[in-house]
Write an enzyme that holds these catalytic residues in place. Structure first.
Site, PDB file in Angstrom:
ATOM      1  N   TYR A  91       1.518 -10.309   2.478  1.00 30.83           N
ATOM      2  CA  TYR A  91       1.015  -9.459   1.716  1.00 30.83           C
ATOM      3  C   TYR A  91       0.725 -10.018   0.179  1.00 30.83           C
ATOM      4  O   TYR A  91      -0.646  -9.658  -0.132  1.00 30.83           O
ATOM      5  CB  TYR A  91       1.777  -8.212   1.505  1.00 30.83           C
ATOM      6  CG  TYR A  91       1.557  -7.198   0.482  1.00 30.83           C
ATOM      7  CD1 TYR A  91       0.475  -5.977   0.696  1.00 30.83           C
ATOM      8  CD2 TYR A  91       2.026  -7.237  -0.773  1.00 30.83           C
ATOM      9  CE1 TYR A  91       0.166  -5.345  -0.169  1.00 30.83           C
ATOM     10  CE2 TYR A  91       1.566  -6.087  -1.736  1.00 30.83           C
ATOM     11  CZ  TYR A  91       0.538  -5.319  -1.561  1.00 30.83           C
ATOM     12  OH  TYR A  91       0.246  -4.206  -2.446  1.00 30.83           O
ATOM     13  N   LYS A 142      -2.895 -10.752  -1.575  1.00 35.84           N
ATOM     14  CA  LYS A 142      -3.373 -10.307  -2.988  1.00 35.84           C
ATOM     15  C   LYS A 142      -3.690 -11.393  -3.692  1.00 35.84           C
ATOM     16  O   LYS A 142      -4.366 -11.181  -4.708  1.00 35.84           O
ATOM     17  CB  LYS A 142      -2.271  -9.580  -3.383  1.00 35.84           C
ATOM     18  CG  LYS A 142      -2.029  -8.136  -2.779  1.00 35.84           C
ATOM     19  CD  LYS A 142      -3.271  -7.397  -2.698  1.00 35.84           C
ATOM     20  CE  LYS A 142      -2.981  -5.865  -2.338  1.00 35.84           C
ATOM     21  NZ  LYS A 142      -4.188  -4.990  -2.461  1.00 35.84           N
TER      22      LYS A 142
END
Length: 255
Positions: free
Chosen positions: A161, A165
């Site tokens: 994740y 990002k």
């Protein structure tokens, strides 16, 4: 100086992904209050209809268009419906995200990796490209990507994740450089721990919240409206000379 016009979105059309709840919903409500016509996107039409009805009951202009942004084949219809309804597009907010796993990177499956990258990175990339022909016609076009403090420094248990990002931050800077001549501004917001359903496994965990509070300068969890307020600045004429910037809204966590 007329501050009301400085932060006005009157006459603008904004497309917001992940807009049926949390940060996306707050951004939609604030944009609508500032005068924008908002196109709400999430996976379930029923949830979008409820949100759109809530906004229109306040006198705002809003529609919901169901779209799973992780499915690239659905994205063209989302943009087509926006143009079909309003005839223009001035603001794109890439907010939809997924984080289906928590744990070490070496335990993350290829399937989970692909899903995270599809929703968190590939979808904003493809959607930005689809919106490009319309954004370039706007007098004050703005793309706002919603990243995370995990994109600045990897978060424990959220390795891939965080990777997605971080890549979104980099893509923001690339688009800002390339699209500046077309007068399209591209910026990214990196929220810290915000009290939403998406982040509930973190702020509702006593051990995790205790660790977070030790690092925060402002000793509380943030609100979705505080991200929405930053998004309003970036979408408005107030940010006319702001592009390629990374804004952390995290209570001082990354200081």
């Amino acid at each position: 100086m007329d501050l009301s016009s400085l932060f006005s979105l009157e006459g603008k059309v904004a497309l917001i992904t992940g807009a049926s709840k949390g940060i996306g919903l707050s951004i939609a409500e604030i944009f609508a209050a500032a005068g924008a016509k908002v196109v709400l996107c999430s996976r379930k039409q029923e949830a979008l209809d409820i949100v759109a009805k809530k906004l229109t009951s306040k006198g705002y202009e809003a529609i919901g268009v169901a779209c799973n942004v992780g499915n690239m084949e659905e994205l063209p219809r989302l943009v087509e419906k926006t143009i079909e309804k309003y005839g223009q597009l001035d603001i794109l907010v890439n907010n939809a995200a997924t984080s289906p796993v928590f744990g070490p990177v070496h335990e993350t499956s290829t399937e989970a990796f692909d899903k995270i990258m599809d929703v968190n990175l590939k979808a904003p990339f493809e959607l930005a490209k689809l919106c490009w022909p319309h954004l370039r016609k706007s007098a004050n076009a703005s793309v706002i990507n919603i990243s995370s403090i995990g994109g600045v420094s990897p978060e424990h248990g959220l390795g891939i994740y965080s990777v997605s990002k971080a890549a979104l931050i980099s893509m923001t800077k690339v688009l800002a450089k390339e699209w500046g001549e077309a007068k399209i501004r591209v910026n990214v917001i990196c929220p810290g721990l915000i009290e939403t359903k998406f982040s509930e496994p973190l702020w509702a965990n006593e051990k995790i919240i205790s660790m977070v509070m030790k690092k925060l300068s402002i000793k509380r969890v943030g609100t979705a409206d505080e991200i929405g307020a930053m998004a309003l600045f970036l979408a408005s004429p107030a940010a006319a000379y702001t592009t390629g910037s990374v804004f952390t809204v995290d209570g001082g966590f990354t200081i």
